[in-house]
Every structure is written in C-alpha cells, then in structure tokens.
Design a protein around this motif. Structure first.
Motif, PDB file in Angstrom:
ATOM      1  N   PRO A  40      36.902   8.457   5.444  1.00  0.00           N
ATOM      2  CA  PRO A  40      38.413   8.403   5.404  1.00  0.00           C
ATOM      3  C   PRO A  40      38.947   8.502   6.819  1.00  0.00           C
ATOM      4  CG  PRO A  40      37.415   9.909   3.870  1.00  0.00           C
ATOM      5  CD  PRO A  40      36.267   9.615   4.637  1.00  0.00           C
ATOM      6  N   MET A  41      38.223   9.110   7.770  1.00  0.00           N
ATOM      7  CA  MET A  41      38.930   9.035   9.192  1.00  0.00           C
ATOM      8  C   MET A  41      38.618   7.949   9.965  1.00  0.00           C
ATOM      9  SD  MET A  41      37.585  12.886  10.566  1.00  0.00           S
ATOM     10  CE  MET A  41      38.414  12.909  12.130  1.00  0.00           C
ATOM     11  N   MET A  42      37.531   7.276   9.596  1.00  0.00           N
ATOM     12  CA  MET A  42      37.471   5.892  10.168  1.00  0.00           C
ATOM     13  C   MET A  42      38.681   4.761   9.613  1.00  0.00           C
ATOM     14  SD  MET A  42      33.227   5.554  10.161  1.00  0.00           S
ATOM     15  CE  MET A  42      33.195   3.697  10.409  1.00  0.00           C
ATOM     16  N   LYS A  43      38.888   5.145   8.288  1.00  0.00           N
ATOM     17  CA  LYS A  43      40.030   4.201   7.734  1.00  0.00           C
ATOM     18  C   LYS A  43      41.099   4.473   8.442  1.00  0.00           C
ATOM     19  CE  LYS A  43      37.957   3.751   3.178  1.00  0.00           C
ATOM     20  NZ  LYS A  43      38.145   3.780   1.468  1.00  0.00           N
ATOM     21  N   LEU A  44      41.617   5.552   8.816  1.00  0.00           N
ATOM     22  CA  LEU A  44      42.686   5.873   9.397  1.00  0.00           C
ATOM     23  C   LEU A  44      42.849   5.599  10.882  1.00  0.00           C
ATOM     24  CD1 LEU A  44      43.483   9.306   7.412  1.00  0.00           C
ATOM     25  CD2 LEU A  44      44.692   7.205   7.318  1.00  0.00           C
ATOM     26  N   ARG A  45      41.588   5.288  11.382  1.00  0.00           N
ATOM     27  CA  ARG A  45      41.453   4.997  12.684  1.00  0.00           C
ATOM     28  C   ARG A  45      41.245   6.369  13.686  1.00  0.00           C
ATOM     29  NH1 ARG A  45      41.331  -0.682  13.669  1.00  0.00           N
ATOM     30  NH2 ARG A  45      40.955  -1.716  11.586  1.00  0.00           N
ATOM     31  N   LEU A  46      41.086   7.640  13.212  1.00  0.00           N
ATOM     32  CA  LEU A  46      40.997   8.661  13.686  1.00  0.00           C
ATOM     33  C   LEU A  46      39.694   8.741  14.222  1.00  0.00           C
ATOM     34  CD1 LEU A  46      42.798  11.024  10.951  1.00  0.00           C
ATOM     35  CD2 LEU A  46      44.030  10.079  13.222  1.00  0.00           C
ATOM     36  N   ALA A  47      38.717   8.246  13.756  1.00  0.00           N
ATOM     37  CA  ALA A  47      37.455   8.187  14.197  1.00  0.00           C
ATOM     38  C   ALA A  47      36.984   6.893  14.424  1.00  0.00           C
ATOM     39  CB  ALA A  47      36.359   9.048  13.351  1.00  0.00           C
ATOM     40  N   GLN A  48      36.441   6.341  15.640  1.00  0.00           N
ATOM     41  CA  GLN A  48      36.196   5.007  15.691  1.00  0.00           C
ATOM     42  C   GLN A  48      34.933   4.857  16.458  1.00  0.00           C
ATOM     43  OE1 GLN A  48      39.003   1.961  16.849  1.00  0.00           O
ATOM     44  NE2 GLN A  48      40.750   3.585  16.825  1.00  0.00           N
ATOM     45  N   PRO A  49      33.794   5.281  15.680  1.00  0.00           N
ATOM     46  CA  PRO A  49      32.338   5.057  16.231  1.00  0.00           C
ATOM     47  C   PRO A  49      31.937   3.667  16.456  1.00  0.00           C
ATOM     48  CG  PRO A  49      32.213   5.735  13.932  1.00  0.00           C
ATOM     49  CD  PRO A  49      33.604   5.773  14.473  1.00  0.00           C
ATOM     50  N   GLU A  50      31.112   3.620  17.511  1.00  0.00           N
ATOM     51  CA  GLU A  50      30.828   2.174  17.693  1.00  0.00           C
ATOM     52  C   GLU A  50      29.329   1.920  16.719  1.00  0.00           C
ATOM     53  OE1 GLU A  50      29.643   1.719  21.869  1.00  0.00           O
ATOM     54  OE2 GLU A  50      31.896   1.795  22.401  1.00  0.00           O
ATOM     55  N   THR A  51      28.620   2.870  16.569  1.00  0.00           N
ATOM     56  CA  THR A  51      27.277   2.655  15.643  1.00  0.00           C
ATOM     57  C   THR A  51      27.452   3.880  14.657  1.00  0.00           C
ATOM     58  OG1 THR A  51      26.119   1.751  17.513  1.00  0.00           O
ATOM     59  CG2 THR A  51      25.078   2.506  15.622  1.00  0.00           C
ATOM     60  N   LEU A  52      27.050   3.548  13.373  1.00  0.00           N
ATOM     61  CA  LEU A  52      26.945   4.644  12.398  1.00  0.00           C
ATOM     62  C   LEU A  52      25.294   4.511  11.979  1.00  0.00           C
ATOM     63  CD1 LEU A  52      29.418   4.135   9.773  1.00  0.00           C
ATOM     64  CD2 LEU A  52      29.502   5.868  11.391  1.00  0.00           C
ATOM     65  N   ILE A  53      24.844   5.861  12.341  1.00  0.00           N
ATOM     66  CA  ILE A  53      23.267   6.088  11.905  1.00  0.00           C
ATOM     67  C   ILE A  53      23.259   6.644  10.544  1.00  0.00           C
ATOM     68  CG2 ILE A  53      21.116   6.866  12.784  1.00  0.00           C
ATOM     69  CD1 ILE A  53      22.375   6.966  15.550  1.00  0.00           C
ATOM     70  N   ASP A  54      22.496   5.905   9.596  1.00  0.00           N
ATOM     71  CA  ASP A  54      22.553   6.401   8.080  1.00  0.00           C
ATOM     72  C   ASP A  54      21.220   7.184   7.964  1.00  0.00           C
ATOM     73  OD1 ASP A  54      22.508   6.678   5.501  1.00  0.00           O
ATOM     74  OD2 ASP A  54      23.001   4.934   4.859  1.00  0.00           O
ATOM     75  N   ILE A  55      21.464   8.600   7.783  1.00  0.00           N
ATOM     76  CA  ILE A  55      20.064   9.371   7.473  1.00  0.00           C
ATOM     77  C   ILE A  55      20.101   9.848   6.188  1.00  0.00           C
ATOM     78  CG2 ILE A  55      20.559  10.445   9.793  1.00  0.00           C
ATOM     79  CD1 ILE A  55      21.636  12.919   8.398  1.00  0.00           C
ATOM     80  N   ASN A  56      20.780   8.789   5.014  1.00  0.00           N
ATOM     81  CA  ASN A  56      20.634   9.445   3.625  1.00  0.00           C
ATOM     82  C   ASN A  56      19.263   9.418   3.111  1.00  0.00           C
ATOM     83  OD1 ASN A  56      23.162  10.220   2.303  1.00  0.00           O
ATOM     84  ND2 ASN A  56      24.079   8.621   3.860  1.00  0.00           N
ATOM     85  N   GLY A  57      18.335   8.454   3.574  1.00  0.00           N
ATOM     86  CA  GLY A  57      17.008   8.306   3.143  1.00  0.00           C
ATOM     87  C   GLY A  57      16.196   9.373   3.562  1.00  0.00           C
ATOM     88  N   LEU A  58      16.507  10.293   4.609  1.00  0.00           N
ATOM     89  CA  LEU A  58      15.496  11.149   5.078  1.00  0.00           C
ATOM     90  C   LEU A  58      15.245  12.462   3.959  1.00  0.00           C
ATOM     91  CD1 LEU A  58      16.675  11.437   8.841  1.00  0.00           C
ATOM     92  CD2 LEU A  58      15.114   9.751   7.479  1.00  0.00           C
ATOM     93  N   SER A  59      14.480  12.140   3.042  1.00  0.00           N
ATOM     94  CA  SER A  59      14.201  13.207   1.875  1.00  0.00           C
ATOM     95  C   SER A  59      13.688  14.397   2.806  1.00  0.00           C
ATOM     96  CB  SER A  59      13.221  12.783   0.822  1.00  0.00           C
ATOM     97  OG  SER A  59      12.010  12.194   1.451  1.00  0.00           O
ATOM     98  N   GLU A  60      12.936  14.474   3.950  1.00  0.00           N
ATOM     99  CA  GLU A  60      12.571  15.344   4.726  1.00  0.00           C
ATOM    100  C   GLU A  60      13.483  16.587   4.977  1.00  0.00           C
ATOM    101  OE1 GLU A  60      11.334  13.907   8.998  1.00  0.00           O
ATOM    102  OE2 GLU A  60      11.863  12.130   7.633  1.00  0.00           O
ATOM    103  N   LEU A  61      14.710  16.047   5.007  1.00  0.00           N
ATOM    104  CA  LEU A  61      15.865  17.184   5.335  1.00  0.00           C
ATOM    105  C   LEU A  61      16.498  17.545   4.211  1.00  0.00           C
ATOM    106  CD1 LEU A  61      17.529  15.364   8.580  1.00  0.00           C
ATOM    107  CD2 LEU A  61      15.962  17.065   8.428  1.00  0.00           C
ATOM    108  N   SER A  62      16.004  17.346   3.000  1.00  0.00           N
ATOM    109  CA  SER A  62      16.738  17.935   1.771  1.00  0.00           C
ATOM    110  C   SER A  62      15.809  18.817   1.181  1.00  0.00           C
ATOM    111  CB  SER A  62      17.091  16.697   0.976  1.00  0.00           C
ATOM    112  OG  SER A  62      17.493  16.768  -0.368  1.00  0.00           O
ATOM    113  N   TYR A  63      15.918  20.035   1.244  1.00  0.00           N
ATOM    114  CA  TYR A  63      15.137  21.083   0.663  1.00  0.00           C
ATOM    115  C   TYR A  63      15.833  22.208   0.580  1.00  0.00           C
ATOM    116  CZ  TYR A  63      14.128  22.082   5.478  1.00  0.00           C
ATOM    117  OH  TYR A  63      14.210  22.235   6.976  1.00  0.00           O
ATOM    118  N   ILE A  64      15.535  23.605  -0.085  1.00  0.00           N
ATOM    119  CA  ILE A  64      15.876  24.653  -0.106  1.00  0.00           C
ATOM    120  C   ILE A  64      14.427  25.507  -0.286  1.00  0.00           C
ATOM    121  CG2 ILE A  64      17.336  26.445  -1.182  1.00  0.00           C
ATOM    122  CD1 ILE A  64      18.790  24.233  -2.397  1.00  0.00           C
TER     123      ILE A  64
END
Length: 300
Positions: A40-64
């Motif tokens: 949402p911040m990108m849509k409003l141009r409040l944030a304009q990163p040049e590159t997005l690095i998607d980490i959603n596939g990193l199951s190693e960071l999903s644990y309790i």
C-alpha cells in the motif's frame, strides 16, 4: 488506480541468498514478506524501492520453538501461526491478546512477525508487546549474527537498527517462572490501528513484583516502553495502588499527538487507564498455576 512505480523483483532461495541480494542492490532494496504495509505504501508512492527481494519461500525462517529456556520465533512466522500455537499463549498470553486485535484474518494469515516489526509503525501492536516482554531481536548480515534488545531495535518512526544488507531472522523471549502478561487496546473499529494500547508483563515473588515490563503504542512512548513506570513497580506490592501509580507515571512520560484517531489528552488518558488494566490481568495470570507447554516446532 493506484499503481506502484517500476520496481525490480528478486526471489531469495535462502537466508544467505537474501543477504547477498541486499548487499548487491544496496539501500534502495526492500524485503517483501507479507507485504500488507509495504505494497500500500508503494501504491501511494510513500515508498519507492528500486528492488523487491521476496523471502516468502524461506521456510527456514518460519518456526516457533522452545530452545535453551527461550521461546524463539522465526521472522517469517505468520501472525495466524503465532495465534494458533497454544504454548505461546501459555507462556506469554500478551502475544495472543495482541494477535487477536491485529487487523483481520486475511492479514493475519499472510502478514509476518518480522515484517510488522521492521515496518516500525509507531502504532504497531507487537512492538509494544515485545517491548513489555523485553525480547531480543536476532539480525543477520554479511558479517554474521548480532542480537539487539527489542527496546534498541526501533530508532524512530519507520526506522530500525537493521542495516541495508541485514535481515531480521528471529525474536527471542526468555522463559521465567512466576510471570503473567496482558495486552489492552482501544481502536476506532475492530482490527484498526490503536488509538492507544498498553501491554504489561510482571513476575511475582511472594506477592511482590520482582520484575516488570510495560509496553505502550500509539501514544509517543520512547522505544514503545514505559521505563519509569517499570522502575517504580520493581519491588512494589502487586496491588491496585501500585498499578494506579504506575499508570500515572506511564502517562506522564509518553508524548502523544493529536491526529485523526483522537486528541492528545485522550491518548494520554488511555495510556494511564490501559496500563492499569493490563497490569491487573497480568497479575491474575501470574497467580495461576503454570500449565505444561508443548511447541509444535518448525512450521512452514
């Protein structure tokens, strides 16, 4: 139609790969986890990163897990996973209290713990909860790992100590006996950002408060905490008079601002009243016998 500016997209395959990508693309790169705040911040141009690095596939960071006397939460753990884990509520009820009032089921199913903390919104619920619990944040970068107290993690609105080539990987909470915790929030509507909220954690010894933590959000509290009120509570009897005075001290040391959610005086009143309510519930829970806890472990 609100459309983000052009952005490059990279998908990380491991934590080391994500860190390498961050180092490669520099400070204009941003991590994409849940994305419910960033997009949402990108849509409003409040944030304009040049590159997005998607980490959603990193199951190693999903644990309790419970390891070496600590509850450890991977940064990519979803809000719904934290809420669904019974042992989390048994150990730190404040986390379930907070998760129940964060946004809605859609956001909780995809939004991540690390993403919420790194967004560093001044009204973020978990930041106050983790401040009350005196959590530690594990940050990993090209030079290895470092651990930062939760109260040193946020340096200002939407700013943290995480460097451009670093990644928050884990939150750690020390497990101590005799503790109880609670979170109280007032919002304009269900799932909204708080007008004001307070979290409390206390550890009792023979009816005396041996240690206390108070987290505040949306009321201009430094580092999301009420350090002066905590200092007053240490060694004090766990009674109504102590809680009322702690609420007064918490209100005195916060710095709320009037905005669309309410006037500053009302927010200061909320800081006082919600601190007292959270302390009352934390005391009740601390007095209850501890139940055995089991943590399911890694969860993708």
């Amino acid at each position: 139609m609100q459309v983000p500016a052009y952005v490059e997209y990279e998908k990380a395959t491991s934590v080391d790969h994500a860190i390498a990508l961050l180092a490669r693309f520099g400070p204009e790169a941003r991590i994409l986890a849940g994305g419910h705040s960033l997009i949402p911040m990108m849509k409003l141009r409040l944030a304009q990163p040049e590159t997005l690095i998607d980490i959603n596939g990193l199951s190693e960071l999903s644990y309790i897990t419970v390891t070496d006397g600590e509850l450890r939460i991977g940064a990519l753990t979803r809000h719904a996973q934290l809420l669904d884990q019974p042992a989390v509520g048994e150990l730190f009820a404040i986390l379930h209290d907070a998760e129940k009032v964060i946004a809605d089921p859609i956001v909780r199913n995809w939004g991540t713990i690390g993403g919420s903390l790194c967004q560093a919104d001044p009204s973020e619920d978990l930041s106050a909860a983790f401040a009350a619990l005196q959590a530690s944040m594990v940050i990993q970068g090209p030079d290895g790992r470092r651990t930062v107290p939760a109260r040193d993690f946020h340096t200002g609105p939407y700013e943290t100590v995480v460097a451009p080539a670093e990644l928050l990987t884990e939150v750690r909470l020390a497990i101590r006996p005799g503790g109880g915790s609670a979170y109280e929030k007032v919002g304009r509507r269900v799932g909204d950002w708080p007008v004001g909220a307070a979290g409390a954690a206390i550890w009792l010894v023979d009816g005396t408060i041996a240690e206390a933590g108070i987290g505040l959000t949306a009321v201009g509290a430094r580092h999301f905490a009420a350090a002066e009120a905590e200092e007053f509570l240490r060694g004090a009897p766990a009674g109504e008079a102590s809680f009322v005075r702690a609420g007064e001290i918490a209100a005195e040391h916060c710095d709320p601002h009037s905005d669309q959610r309410g006037p500053a005086d009302y927010k200061r009143h909320l800081a006082q009243e919600l601190t007292v309510r959270a302390l009352r519930r934390a005391r009740q829970r601390a007095a209850q016998p501890s139940a055995p806890h089991r943590v399911a472990g890694r969860r993708a």
